[in-house]
Scaffold this active site. Structure first.
Site, mmCIF file in Angstrom:
data_model
loop_
_atom_site.group_PDB
_atom_site.id
_atom_site.type_symbol
_atom_site.label_atom_id
_atom_site.label_comp_id
_atom_site.label_asym_id
_atom_site.label_seq_id
_atom_site.Cartn_x
_atom_site.Cartn_y
_atom_site.Cartn_z
ATOM 1 N N ASP A 19 -21.216 -5.781 -2.907
ATOM 2 C CA ASP A 19 -20.747 -6.858 -3.798
ATOM 3 C C ASP A 19 -21.847 -7.721 -4.421
ATOM 4 O O ASP A 19 -21.694 -8.944 -4.543
ATOM 5 C CB ASP A 19 -19.772 -7.775 -3.048
ATOM 6 C CG ASP A 19 -18.571 -7.034 -2.476
ATOM 7 O OD1 ASP A 19 -18.414 -5.832 -2.756
ATOM 8 O OD2 ASP A 19 -17.792 -7.659 -1.741
ATOM 9 N N LYS A 81 -12.993 -3.118 -5.018
ATOM 10 C CA LYS A 81 -12.148 -3.439 -3.868
ATOM 11 C C LYS A 81 -11.551 -4.830 -4.040
ATOM 12 O O LYS A 81 -12.079 -5.656 -4.793
ATOM 13 C CB LYS A 81 -12.935 -3.350 -2.555
ATOM 14 C CG LYS A 81 -14.058 -4.352 -2.376
ATOM 15 C CD LYS A 81 -14.793 -4.095 -1.064
ATOM 16 C CE LYS A 81 -15.936 -5.058 -0.818
ATOM 17 N NZ LYS A 81 -15.539 -6.431 -0.547
ATOM 18 N N CYS A 114 -17.649 -10.372 3.874
ATOM 19 C CA CYS A 114 -17.639 -8.921 3.630
ATOM 20 C C CYS A 114 -18.620 -8.165 4.521
ATOM 21 O O CYS A 114 -18.304 -7.075 5.012
ATOM 22 C CB CYS A 114 -17.911 -8.636 2.158
ATOM 23 S SG CYS A 114 -16.677 -9.385 1.064
#
Length: 197
Positions: A19, A81, A114
């Site tokens: 990310d 995602k 995450c």
């Protein structure tokens, strides 16, 4: 039972990039420095033919991976995602195609969300997880530092980009030694790991 040593070998390692997206740039502490570490890891992975898998959290709203990181070699292995963990069906499918992979090197953001949840999911699937302390960050240093402690408690190896790269090389006779050494000639940038919380 033998102690887990956390050794790494290129033939059974994968890199996971989590990310590193444009919209996070203003809010993540030491974001430019984390980008530099990610660049180093992606370049080294490409040189050493280590598979790289990436994710982007809701790219429609948060943008794509920052342009400083060259994703051209694994563009088809970057998956969108909406959950926090990177261990989504597409990533699991990619990992299943690499049955030799036993160790995962993880870098990106955010450490307490995450990165943490990805690590726990990977540990549950019996991967050894190496989290780059100089390659992960959060919106605050408190979240980052306590997340690193939590990751260590859970069984991840907390390490640095340089340590991982030299362990993957193993010795100076490795065919990619000079190329990878060139990447680490300049020390990884300071990202506040030694500052007080």
């Amino acid at each position: 039972m033998a102690a887990r040593l956390g050794r790494l070998a290129a033939e059974n390692t994968a890199f996971l990039l989590c990310d590193m997206q444009e919209k996070f740039r203003p809010s993540i502490r030491f974001f430019p420095e984390i980008i530099k570490v990610a660049q180093r890891m992606v370049m080294a992975g490409t040189i050493m033919k280590i598979p790289i898998i990436g994710t982007e959290q809701y790219p429609k709203g948060l943008g794509n991976t920052v342009e400083e990181i060259d994703t051209s070699g694994f563009k088809d292995k970057i998956f969108p995602k909406t959950v926090f963990s990177m261990v989504i069906p597409e990533v699991e499918e990619e990992l299943k195609k690499m049955p030799n992979v036993k160790s995962v090197v993880l870098f990106g953001i955010e450490t307490q969300v995450c990165i943490l949840q990805t690590t726990l999911d990977l540990l549950e699937r019996n991967y050894e997880v190496h989290v780059l302390a100089d390659g992960v960050s959060s919106r605050t240093m408190v979240e980052r530092m306590f997340a690193l402690d939590r990751l260590r408690q859970s069984g991840a190896f907390i390490t640095t980009s340089e340590s991982v790269l030299f362990m993957l090389l193993g010795h100076s006779k490795h065919p990619n030694f000079k190329e990878v050494q060139a990447l680490v000639k300049t020390a990884a940038p300071d990202s506040g790991l030694l500052s007080k919380v």
